[in-house]
Motif scaffolding. Structure first.
Motif, PDB file in Angstrom:
ATOM      1  N   LEU A 294       0.813  -1.215   0.000  1.00  0.00           N
ATOM      2  CA  LEU A 294       0.000   0.000   0.000  1.00  0.00           C
ATOM      3  C   LEU A 294       0.849   1.268   0.000  1.00  0.00           C
ATOM      4  CD1 LEU A 294      -2.793  -0.905   2.611  1.00  0.00           C
ATOM      5  CD2 LEU A 294      -2.798  -1.233   0.127  1.00  0.00           C
ATOM      6  N   LEU A 295       2.166   1.130   0.018  1.00  0.00           N
ATOM      7  CA  LEU A 295       3.042   2.294   0.150  1.00  0.00           C
ATOM      8  C   LEU A 295       2.871   3.359  -0.936  1.00  0.00           C
ATOM      9  CD1 LEU A 295       6.384   0.802   1.509  1.00  0.00           C
ATOM     10  CD2 LEU A 295       4.922   2.513   2.604  1.00  0.00           C
ATOM     11  N   PRO A 296       2.500   3.016  -2.177  1.00  0.00           N
ATOM     12  CA  PRO A 296       2.274   4.089  -3.148  1.00  0.00           C
ATOM     13  C   PRO A 296       1.181   5.080  -2.726  1.00  0.00           C
ATOM     14  CG  PRO A 296       2.554   2.003  -4.279  1.00  0.00           C
ATOM     15  CD  PRO A 296       2.457   1.679  -2.813  1.00  0.00           C
ATOM     16  N   LEU A 297       0.362   4.706  -1.759  1.00  0.00           N
ATOM     17  CA  LEU A 297      -0.711   5.573  -1.287  1.00  0.00           C
ATOM     18  C   LEU A 297      -0.335   6.370  -0.033  1.00  0.00           C
ATOM     19  CD1 LEU A 297      -3.666   3.026  -1.638  1.00  0.00           C
ATOM     20  CD2 LEU A 297      -3.207   4.986  -3.128  1.00  0.00           C
ATOM     21  N   ALA A 298       0.870   6.155   0.496  1.00  0.00           N
ATOM     22  CA  ALA A 298       1.229   6.696   1.811  1.00  0.00           C
ATOM     23  C   ALA A 298       2.027   7.988   1.699  1.00  0.00           C
ATOM     24  CB  ALA A 298       2.034   5.669   2.597  1.00  0.00           C
ATOM     25  N   ASP A 299       1.807   8.875   2.682  1.00  0.00           N
ATOM     26  CA  ASP A 299       2.649  10.048   2.865  1.00  0.00           C
ATOM     27  C   ASP A 299       3.807   9.740   3.802  1.00  0.00           C
ATOM     28  OD1 ASP A 299       0.963  12.219   1.484  1.00  0.00           O
ATOM     29  OD2 ASP A 299      -0.482  11.309   2.856  1.00  0.00           O
ATOM     30  N   TYR A 300       3.545   8.897   4.809  1.00  0.00           N
ATOM     31  CA  TYR A 300       4.565   8.514   5.785  1.00  0.00           C
ATOM     32  C   TYR A 300       4.551   6.991   5.934  1.00  0.00           C
ATOM     33  CZ  TYR A 300       3.463  13.342   7.305  1.00  0.00           C
ATOM     34  OH  TYR A 300       3.198  14.677   7.361  1.00  0.00           O
ATOM     35  N   ALA A 301       5.738   6.408   6.074  1.00  0.00           N
ATOM     36  CA  ALA A 301       5.848   4.968   6.294  1.00  0.00           C
ATOM     37  C   ALA A 301       6.449   4.704   7.671  1.00  0.00           C
ATOM     38  CB  ALA A 301       6.713   4.323   5.222  1.00  0.00           C
TER      39      ALA A 301
END
Length: 337
Positions: A294-301
């Motif tokens: 889902l990281l392509p949708l994230a601002d922060y990981a």
């Protein structure tokens, strides 16, 4: 017919992990799989006391419902989630693990990586932070020397928060995020805010108790530092109120019950132009790899569970410092056991 299997682990942390809610040296976790022919999908559920997530209870429920789960005709992950939601009420961690496995298996059946299965491209991937628990200043400086990262998350609520932050900032010019895990009162937060701003804190995660809505309204007016909901945003129904009180939400698959509701929560946050953080519950490579899709949708990981553990279950996502990548040429999630 599906084949359900599971294995329990007790994975040691590299360092004792202390937050405002307690300290632990090991992470109990349950890795489960759903097999169909030659294909196998994987999921994971950790044991977290303050969420009443107990592995013994999950195992009992799996055995009780084994036949029902194995005879389910997998016809799409969203429908599978709704089936699980009714079958296992009040068990988001276990539902999440089964939902992960269902998505993994479904993507393999469709011969696509999971991120592509949900319509994403692998680009614009934010770096993960590395979490430092509540520690003495000397230990924090030593941790930075041993684990140099471009982004840190510092746990707070131990009574010496400013000294800990000053030690971290004195040891690095990296980005610093703060996570209080509900430990502050409004008065405590008000006193700390000028120092947090002076020391260039990037964001503050769950500063006040999740039910202190009046406090959050007041706090939001006192600072330009983004405030991110964690414990206050457990499931999909919590999103509307959190989007009013916070600048973003930390979405964890275990809290909300899996990828299926997580995607709905992300869409709501994006529509409201709020920030999305993806975080975990100290999962091993298995849970972390699923979430990474889902990281392509994230601002922060905040996907550093495998980095904090001395031993891991499974193989999947690949770390290059704080950068995360996935195994090339794999369908599904790319997890191997």
């Amino acid at each position: 017919m599906l084949q359900l299997t599971y294995r329990r682990y007790d994975l040691p942390f590299e360092y004792p992990f202390a937050i405002a809610k307690g300290t632990k040296t090991h992470q109990p976790t349950l890795v489960l799989s759903l097999g169909l022919g030659r294909l196998t999908g994987y999921g994971e559920a950790t044991e977290i006391g303050y969420y009443n997530a107990r592995l013994d209870e999950m195992i009992v429920l799996l055995e009780k419902n084994r036949s029902t789960i194995e005879h389910y005709a997998l016809n799409g992950p969203e429908r599978f989630w709704h089936f699980l939601h009714h079958l296992l009420p009040g068990q988001p961690f276990l539902i999440a693990a089964l939902d992960m496995a269902g998505w993994d298996l479904w993507a393999q059946l469709n011969r696509r990586p999971l991120y592509a299965m949900i319509g994403l491209q692998w680009k614009n991937i934010p770096p993960t932070d590395y979490t430092i628990g509540i520690n003495e200043p000397a230990e924090i400086r030593q941790r930075v020397a041993e684990k140099p990262y471009p982004v840190y998350k510092l746990k707070m609520g131990g009574g010496h928060d400013l000294q800990a932050l000053e030690a971290l900032r004195g040891a690095t010019d990296a980005r610093i995020r703060i996570d209080a895990n509900e430990a502050w009162s409004l008065d405590e937060a008000r006193l700390l805010l000028p120092e947090l701003e002076r020391l260039d804190v990037e964001l503050i995660e769950q500063p006040l108790h999740r039910d202190d809505k009046e406090g959050m309204i007041a706090l939001k007016q006192l600072t330009h530092i983004p405030l991110i909901a964690d414990e206050a945003c457990r499931e999909e129904k919590d999103v509307p109120s959190c989007l009013e009180l916070y600048d973003g939400i930390n979405i964890k698959l275990a809290k909300c019950g899996g990828l299926t509701p997580a995607l709905n929560m992300i869409r709501a946050a994006k529509q409201a132009r709020k920030k999305v953080m993806l975080g975990g519950m100290c999962e091993s490579n298995v849970g972390a790899t699923v979430l990474a899709h889902l990281l392509p949708l994230a601002d922060y990981a905040d996907i550093d569970g495998p980095l904090l553990l001395k031993e891991n279950a499974g193989r999947g996502l690949i770390y290059d410092g704080a950068s995360i990548s996935l195994p090339a040429g794999q369908t599904g999630t790319g997890i191997f056991m």
